[in-house]
Design a protein around this motif. Structure first.
Motif, PDB file in Angstrom:
ATOM      1  N   VAL A  18     -18.950  32.608 -36.231  1.00 44.10           N
ATOM      2  CA  VAL A  18     -19.264  34.036 -36.320  1.00 44.10           C
ATOM      3  C   VAL A  18     -20.196  34.404 -35.158  1.00 44.10           C
ATOM      4  O   VAL A  18     -20.077  35.459 -34.562  1.00 44.10           O
ATOM      5  N   ARG A 180     -21.401  37.217 -29.949  1.00 44.04           N
ATOM      6  CA  ARG A 180     -20.312  37.176 -30.929  1.00 44.04           C
ATOM      7  C   ARG A 180     -19.529  35.895 -30.798  1.00 44.04           C
ATOM      8  O   ARG A 180     -19.164  35.499 -29.692  1.00 44.04           O
ATOM      9  N   LYS A 183     -14.721  34.261 -34.217  1.00 41.61           N
ATOM     10  CA  LYS A 183     -14.251  34.930 -35.435  1.00 41.61           C
ATOM     11  C   LYS A 183     -14.830  36.337 -35.596  1.00 41.61           C
ATOM     12  O   LYS A 183     -14.485  37.042 -36.531  1.00 41.61           O
ATOM     13  N   ASN A 184     -15.730  36.728 -34.685  1.00 42.94           N
ATOM     14  CA  ASN A 184     -16.402  38.016 -34.807  1.00 42.94           C
ATOM     15  C   ASN A 184     -16.120  38.884 -33.586  1.00 42.94           C
ATOM     16  O   ASN A 184     -16.956  39.670 -33.174  1.00 42.94           O
TER      17      ASN A 184
END
Length: 185
Positions: A18, A180, A183-184
């Motif tokens: 994340v 980031r 996955k983000n």
């Protein structure tokens, strides 16, 4: 205790992809020595009638004009591009003139596509540069005091923070633009 709890949270977020796992380089430079050699007295912003721990605009302008510092910044950009294959570099400058100067130097010396923006950049031009940056048509976007909060460019793969600040909130906002994980964003 709070620091160790935060560290555990950050590590879990990085393991979950994340948050990105940052690589941090510290640019060794002594701006105070330069200011002293030029006979420039450091001044600080006044807030609520008191001197704060933030450099004044005049001090930031003097630091931004230092050739050796700017040469070091260019060397970092060159390394990020040539050795680390970074394609989307967001740079936080000390002043508007510093952002303008660095953008011009990046184009002239490194032959990379670069632009600069600040609060006074016309909204149409600002939107165009940000769109081109997100499309990776601009490799280095130099900015002053405009992309610190509320800016979303998930594909930023490097942050260069040349902006001198003692504000924890501002600093975390700036570096947060590039943290980031896969996955983000």
């Amino acid at each position: 205790k709070n620091q160790s709890t935060l560290k555990i949270i950050y590590e879990k977020l990085m393991d979950a992809k994340v948050l990105a796992k940052p690589t941090r380089w510290i640019l060794e430079h002594d701006s105070q020595k330069y200011l002293d050699s030029m006979g420039i007295h450091v001044t600080y912003k006044k807030q609520f009638g008191k001197e704060s721990d933030e450099y004044s605009q005049e001090t930031l302008e003097a630091i931004a004009e230092e050739a050796r510092l700017n040469e070091k910044i260019l060397a970092v950009i060159k390394k990020l591009v040539e050795e680390n294959n970074k394609k989307s570099i967001l740079l936080f400058a000390n002043t508007v003139d510093h952002a303008r100067l660095l953008s011009a130097l990046i184009k002239a010396v490194l032959h990379e596509e670069a632009q600069y923006i600040f609060a006074g950049t016309h909204i149409d031009e600002r939107c165009k540069f940000i769109r081109r940056f997100r499309e990776k048509k601009i490799r280095v976007l130099c900015n002053y005091d405009i992309l610190t909060t509320g800016f979303d460019a998930p594909q930023v793969d490097a942050i260069i923070n040349t902006r001198l600040t003692n504000s924890y909130v501002l600093y975390t906002q700036m570096i947060g633009r590039g943290l980031r994980g896969p996955k983000n964003g």
